[in-house]
Design a protein around this motif. Sequence first.
Motif, mmCIF file in Angstrom:
data_model
loop_
_atom_site.group_PDB
_atom_site.id
_atom_site.type_symbol
_atom_site.label_atom_id
_atom_site.label_comp_id
_atom_site.label_asym_id
_atom_site.label_seq_id
_atom_site.Cartn_x
_atom_site.Cartn_y
_atom_site.Cartn_z
ATOM 1 N N THR A 28 -25.816 -5.448 -12.053
ATOM 2 C CA THR A 28 -25.904 -3.994 -11.991
ATOM 3 C C THR A 28 -25.194 -3.418 -13.190
ATOM 4 N N GLY A 29 -25.648 -2.272 -13.632
ATOM 5 C CA GLY A 29 -25.067 -1.615 -14.797
ATOM 6 C C GLY A 29 -26.073 -1.562 -15.919
ATOM 7 N N GLY A 30 -25.804 -0.695 -16.867
ATOM 8 C CA GLY A 30 -26.732 -0.516 -17.968
ATOM 9 C C GLY A 30 -26.156 -0.975 -19.289
ATOM 10 N N ARG A 31 -26.725 -0.465 -20.360
ATOM 11 C CA ARG A 31 -26.265 -0.863 -21.690
ATOM 12 C C ARG A 31 -24.890 -0.301 -22.004
ATOM 13 N N SER A 32 -24.664 0.938 -21.623
ATOM 14 C CA SER A 32 -23.337 1.518 -21.856
ATOM 15 C C SER A 32 -22.535 1.416 -20.561
ATOM 16 N N GLY A 33 -21.300 1.044 -20.688
ATOM 17 C CA GLY A 33 -20.470 0.866 -19.504
ATOM 18 C C GLY A 33 -20.439 -0.571 -19.052
ATOM 19 N N PRO A 34 -19.676 -0.844 -18.024
ATOM 20 C CA PRO A 34 -19.532 -2.238 -17.565
ATOM 21 C C PRO A 34 -20.760 -2.733 -16.800
ATOM 22 N N ARG A 35 -20.969 -4.046 -16.830
ATOM 23 C CA ARG A 35 -22.006 -4.716 -16.064
ATOM 24 C C ARG A 35 -21.330 -5.675 -15.092
ATOM 25 N N TYR A 36 -21.816 -5.705 -13.866
ATOM 26 C CA TYR A 36 -21.259 -6.560 -12.831
ATOM 27 C C TYR A 36 -22.337 -7.549 -12.389
ATOM 28 N N THR A 37 -22.009 -8.832 -12.381
ATOM 29 C CA THR A 37 -22.950 -9.868 -11.984
ATOM 30 C C THR A 37 -22.375 -10.651 -10.813
ATOM 31 N N HIS A 38 -23.170 -10.804 -9.757
ATOM 32 C CA HIS A 38 -22.794 -11.586 -8.576
ATOM 33 C C HIS A 38 -23.810 -12.707 -8.430
ATOM 34 N N SER A 39 -23.351 -13.954 -8.497
ATOM 35 C CA SER A 39 -24.225 -15.117 -8.465
ATOM 36 C C SER A 39 -24.230 -15.763 -7.088
ATOM 37 N N SER A 40 -25.288 -16.501 -6.797
ATOM 38 C CA SER A 40 -25.391 -17.210 -5.525
ATOM 39 C C SER A 40 -24.412 -18.380 -5.454
ATOM 40 N N THR A 41 -23.847 -18.786 -6.572
ATOM 41 C CA THR A 41 -22.876 -19.875 -6.592
ATOM 42 C C THR A 41 -21.451 -19.383 -6.367
ATOM 43 N N GLY A 42 -21.258 -18.066 -6.217
ATOM 44 C CA GLY A 42 -19.940 -17.519 -5.969
ATOM 45 C C GLY A 42 -19.263 -16.947 -7.200
#
Length: 65
Positions: A28-42
Amino acid sequence: MPLTFRKSFRIFPGVRLNINRRSWSITTGGRSGPRYTHSSTGRRTTSMDLPGPFGWRSTRTARRR
């Protein structure tokens, strides 16, 4: 040379579903600002592009029980 598989789908503006051979993740998140990634591996990653050739990334991996 090993074969790789990686595919990314845009679900909504600012939300992506990333799929590879071993896991999947939601970003989630766009080009400007932070991006948050949640993976199925934890794994949870927060990243941000800074001005110039700089970038910032923080990764946390959940402990397996």
